[in-house]
Design a protein around this motif. Structure first.
Motif, mmCIF file in Angstrom:
data_model
loop_
_atom_site.group_PDB
_atom_site.id
_atom_site.type_symbol
_atom_site.label_atom_id
_atom_site.label_comp_id
_atom_site.label_asym_id
_atom_site.label_seq_id
_atom_site.Cartn_x
_atom_site.Cartn_y
_atom_site.Cartn_z
ATOM 1 N N GLU A 178 0.853 -1.195 0.066
ATOM 2 C CA GLU A 178 0.103 0.040 0.031
ATOM 3 C C GLU A 178 0.982 1.248 -0.120
ATOM 4 O OE1 GLU A 178 -4.092 0.574 2.216
ATOM 5 O OE2 GLU A 178 -2.501 1.501 3.483
ATOM 6 N N ALA A 179 1.679 1.273 0.698
ATOM 7 C CA ALA A 179 2.776 2.356 0.930
ATOM 8 C C ALA A 179 3.620 2.408 -0.641
ATOM 9 C CB ALA A 179 3.878 2.298 2.106
ATOM 10 N N GLU A 180 3.752 1.631 -0.991
ATOM 11 C CA GLU A 180 4.656 1.550 -2.377
ATOM 12 C C GLU A 180 3.611 2.171 -3.492
ATOM 13 O OE1 GLU A 180 5.947 -1.598 -6.023
ATOM 14 O OE2 GLU A 180 5.668 -2.379 -3.923
ATOM 15 N N ALA A 181 2.171 1.744 -3.324
ATOM 16 C CA ALA A 181 1.234 2.323 -4.370
ATOM 17 C C ALA A 181 1.166 3.984 -4.249
ATOM 18 C CB ALA A 181 0.050 1.620 -4.082
ATOM 19 N N TYR A 182 1.102 4.413 -3.051
ATOM 20 C CA TYR A 182 0.927 5.716 -2.615
ATOM 21 C C TYR A 182 2.235 6.440 -3.029
ATOM 22 C CZ TYR A 182 -3.208 5.728 0.519
ATOM 23 O OH TYR A 182 -4.230 5.455 0.943
ATOM 24 N N GLN A 183 3.602 5.993 -2.837
ATOM 25 C CA GLN A 183 4.676 6.729 -3.286
ATOM 26 C C GLN A 183 4.866 6.805 -4.769
ATOM 27 O OE1 GLN A 183 6.231 8.492 -1.308
ATOM 28 N NE2 GLN A 183 5.212 7.753 0.309
ATOM 29 N N LEU A 184 4.237 5.628 -5.379
ATOM 30 C CA LEU A 184 4.192 5.869 -6.872
ATOM 31 C C LEU A 184 3.457 6.707 -7.479
ATOM 32 C CD1 LEU A 184 4.303 2.108 -7.877
ATOM 33 C CD2 LEU A 184 5.930 3.620 -8.518
ATOM 34 N N SER A 185 2.112 7.131 -6.749
ATOM 35 C CA SER A 185 1.353 8.221 -7.017
ATOM 36 C C SER A 185 1.960 9.492 -6.652
ATOM 37 C CB SER A 185 -0.015 7.972 -6.190
ATOM 38 O OG SER A 185 -0.938 7.411 -7.085
ATOM 39 N N SER A 239 -7.912 2.548 -1.043
ATOM 40 C CA SER A 239 -7.519 4.245 -1.067
ATOM 41 C C SER A 239 -6.751 4.569 -2.165
ATOM 42 C CB SER A 239 -7.011 4.398 0.372
ATOM 43 O OG SER A 239 -8.275 4.609 1.075
ATOM 44 N N PRO A 240 -5.411 3.829 -2.272
ATOM 45 C CA PRO A 240 -4.533 4.161 -3.381
ATOM 46 C C PRO A 240 -5.221 4.017 -4.796
ATOM 47 C CG PRO A 240 -3.586 2.244 -2.237
ATOM 48 C CD PRO A 240 -4.817 2.712 -1.370
ATOM 49 N N MET A 241 -6.050 3.044 -4.941
ATOM 50 C CA MET A 241 -6.546 2.804 -6.195
ATOM 51 C C MET A 241 -7.466 3.981 -6.679
ATOM 52 S SD MET A 241 -7.917 -0.963 -5.917
ATOM 53 C CE MET A 241 -8.940 -1.160 -7.164
ATOM 54 N N VAL A 242 -8.212 4.470 -5.639
ATOM 55 C CA VAL A 242 -8.976 5.667 -5.912
ATOM 56 C C VAL A 242 -8.270 6.943 -6.291
ATOM 57 C CG1 VAL A 242 -10.534 7.355 -4.867
ATOM 58 C CG2 VAL A 242 -11.047 4.873 -4.417
ATOM 59 N N LEU A 243 -6.989 7.057 -5.548
ATOM 60 C CA LEU A 243 -6.290 7.961 -5.607
ATOM 61 C C LEU A 243 -5.683 8.079 -7.083
ATOM 62 C CD1 LEU A 243 -4.700 10.508 -4.344
ATOM 63 C CD2 LEU A 243 -2.926 9.040 -3.483
ATOM 64 N N LEU A 262 -1.702 1.973 -9.572
ATOM 65 C CA LEU A 262 -2.957 1.639 -9.862
ATOM 66 C C LEU A 262 -2.757 0.045 -9.767
ATOM 67 C CD1 LEU A 262 -6.024 1.937 -9.907
ATOM 68 C CD2 LEU A 262 -5.586 1.809 -12.626
ATOM 69 N N ALA A 263 -1.830 -0.650 -10.582
ATOM 70 C CA ALA A 263 -1.522 -1.995 -10.768
ATOM 71 C C ALA A 263 -1.204 -2.519 -9.440
ATOM 72 C CB ALA A 263 -0.533 -2.252 -11.879
ATOM 73 N N VAL A 264 -0.057 -1.848 -8.651
ATOM 74 C CA VAL A 264 0.311 -2.167 -7.176
ATOM 75 C C VAL A 264 -0.944 -2.409 -6.194
ATOM 76 C CG1 VAL A 264 1.513 -1.608 -5.332
ATOM 77 C CG2 VAL A 264 2.503 -1.726 -7.445
ATOM 78 N N ALA A 265 -1.705 -1.243 -6.107
ATOM 79 C CA ALA A 265 -2.814 -1.229 -5.318
ATOM 80 C C ALA A 265 -4.002 -2.261 -5.618
ATOM 81 C CB ALA A 265 -3.366 0.196 -5.399
ATOM 82 N N ARG A 266 -4.068 -2.431 -6.800
ATOM 83 C CA ARG A 266 -5.092 -3.545 -7.083
ATOM 84 C C ARG A 266 -4.419 -4.984 -6.638
ATOM 85 N NH1 ARG A 266 -8.767 -1.556 -10.680
ATOM 86 N NH2 ARG A 266 -8.395 -0.363 -12.353
ATOM 87 N N GLU A 267 -3.049 -5.148 -6.841
ATOM 88 C CA GLU A 267 -2.570 -6.338 -6.416
ATOM 89 C C GLU A 267 -2.729 -6.837 -4.782
ATOM 90 O OE1 GLU A 267 1.341 -6.520 -7.790
ATOM 91 O OE2 GLU A 267 0.871 -6.464 -9.811
ATOM 92 N N ALA A 268 -2.530 -5.488 -4.153
ATOM 93 C CA ALA A 268 -2.558 -5.333 -2.709
ATOM 94 C C ALA A 268 -4.054 -5.410 -2.347
ATOM 95 C CB ALA A 268 -1.742 -4.276 -2.208
ATOM 96 N N GLY A 269 -4.891 -5.150 -2.947
ATOM 97 C CA GLY A 269 -6.385 -4.973 -2.626
ATOM 98 C C GLY A 269 -6.491 -3.770 -1.855
ATOM 99 N N SER A 270 -5.853 -2.511 -2.051
ATOM 100 C CA SER A 270 -5.922 -1.617 -1.295
ATOM 101 C C SER A 270 -6.719 -0.467 -1.864
ATOM 102 C CB SER A 270 -4.593 -0.865 -1.045
ATOM 103 O OG SER A 270 -3.811 -1.803 -0.044
#
Length: 332
Positions: A39-46, A79-83, A69-77
């Protein structure tokens, strides 16, 4: 908390602050990957995508948002998906890919509702309102803006309230309610100063184009009077004025109304005019339409001659007044 990015097209200066933030986010991304925090990885990519956009590298920004978005989907997170979806939609919107933007925002809205993400809903809905308006559907835009305003009020987020009621002002300006639009914008000018909540740099040109159209429609004295009335409105009165736009807005035009005169403009010139109305340069128009800057400049000159104007501001005002921006030329 990771804020949803606001539109700010045109920020291309490489400044020390942006580069320093970028370095810190790169370090945070490395750490997130080292400890396996997806999840933190997805946020930092954004976050890194935002910095790439600020530095004028849209290709890198899009790649990083897609990776987030791809990382967030894989993690099932969610919030970063929406972001990521919201920020990808902004990039689409800024490059006139409105149908694509709406698809992303609809997915973001569904996730936000499913996971009770109240922080995201007003912003996503306001984005859908803006996109619907650009797609020529003011009725749908009104519905999205109204819901956005109500949710923002419930959360006590004045910044999101301002965004929602300014969206209604744009609807008013596009549907012949220029005086109400000027009052609303006057009210939000006061609200922005008090918060403070400055307009994003990339929004300034669009805002000035809309204001130019209102000023021409109302006359300088009429516009100034309506603006002054708006400056004196309370927050509650400003919101009420904005919500009333929905009751006054005309229904979508009948087919016979859409066959209005096109002032001699070709379909290509109408496309160029829409890009002019969002303050695109000849080079940007050329890139968007896959033509050379010189060809874009010739189209602009032809438009000015046909509608008898001398500047981008005047052309934008004419297009808003005749509602050329919101419609496509009918087949001949």
């Amino acid at each position: 908390f990771h804020a949803v990015r606001a539109p700010h097209r045109g920020m291309t200066a490489r400044n020390d602050t942006t580069l320093a933030r970028c370095w810190m986010c790169e370090r945070a991304l490395t750490l997130a990957r080292e400890i396996g925090d997806r999840e933190a990885e997805a946020y930092q990519l954004s976050n890194l995508a935002v910095h790439a956009s600020e530095l004028g590298d849209r290709e890198l920004a899009m790649a990083r948002y897609e990776a987030s978005l791809a990382v967030a989907r894989e993690a099932g997170s969610p919030s970063p998906m929406v972001l990521a979806l919201h920020n990808l939609a902004i990039e689409d919107w800024e490059h006139d890919e409105h149908a694509t933007a709406m698809g992303r925002l609809e997915e973001a809205l569904g996730l936000s509702r499913e996971h009770s993400m109240g922080w995201a809903l007003p912003c996503v809905l306001a984005g859908m309102g803006s996109t619907a308006l650009n797609l020529g559907d003011p009725s749908r835009a009104i519905g999205h803006y109204r819901e956005s305003i109500g949710l923002a009020q419930a959360r006590g987020n004045l910044g999101d309230v301002i965004d929602g009621i300014e969206g209604m002002a744009r609807v008013a300006a596009a549907t012949g309610q220029e005086a109400d639009a000027a009052r609303i914008f006057g009210a939000t000018a006061t609200m922005r100063e008090a918060l403070p909540y400055p307009r994003p740099p990339g929004e300034v040109a669009r805002f000035e184009a809309v204001v130019g159209g209102m000023r021409e429609a109302l006359g300088v004295a009429g516009f100034d009077a309506a603006w002054a009335e708006g400056r004196a409105l309370s927050e509650e009165a400003a919101i009420a004025t904005a919500l009333a736009v929905g009751a006054k807005a005309p229904a979508r035009e009948a087919a016979s109304d859409r066959l209005a005169p096109w002032h001699g403009l070709t379909e290509r010139e109408l496309e160029v005019l829409r890009l002019l109305a969002v303050a695109r340069s000849n080079r940007e128009i050329g890139d968007a339409l896959l033509i050379s800057p010189a060809t874009a400049a010739r189209h602009v000159a032809n438009i000015y001659a046909k509608i008898d104007v001398d500047s981008c501001v005047e052309a934008t005002a004419f297009a808003h007044r005749r509602k050329l921006i919101w419609q496509k030329k009918p087949p001949t």
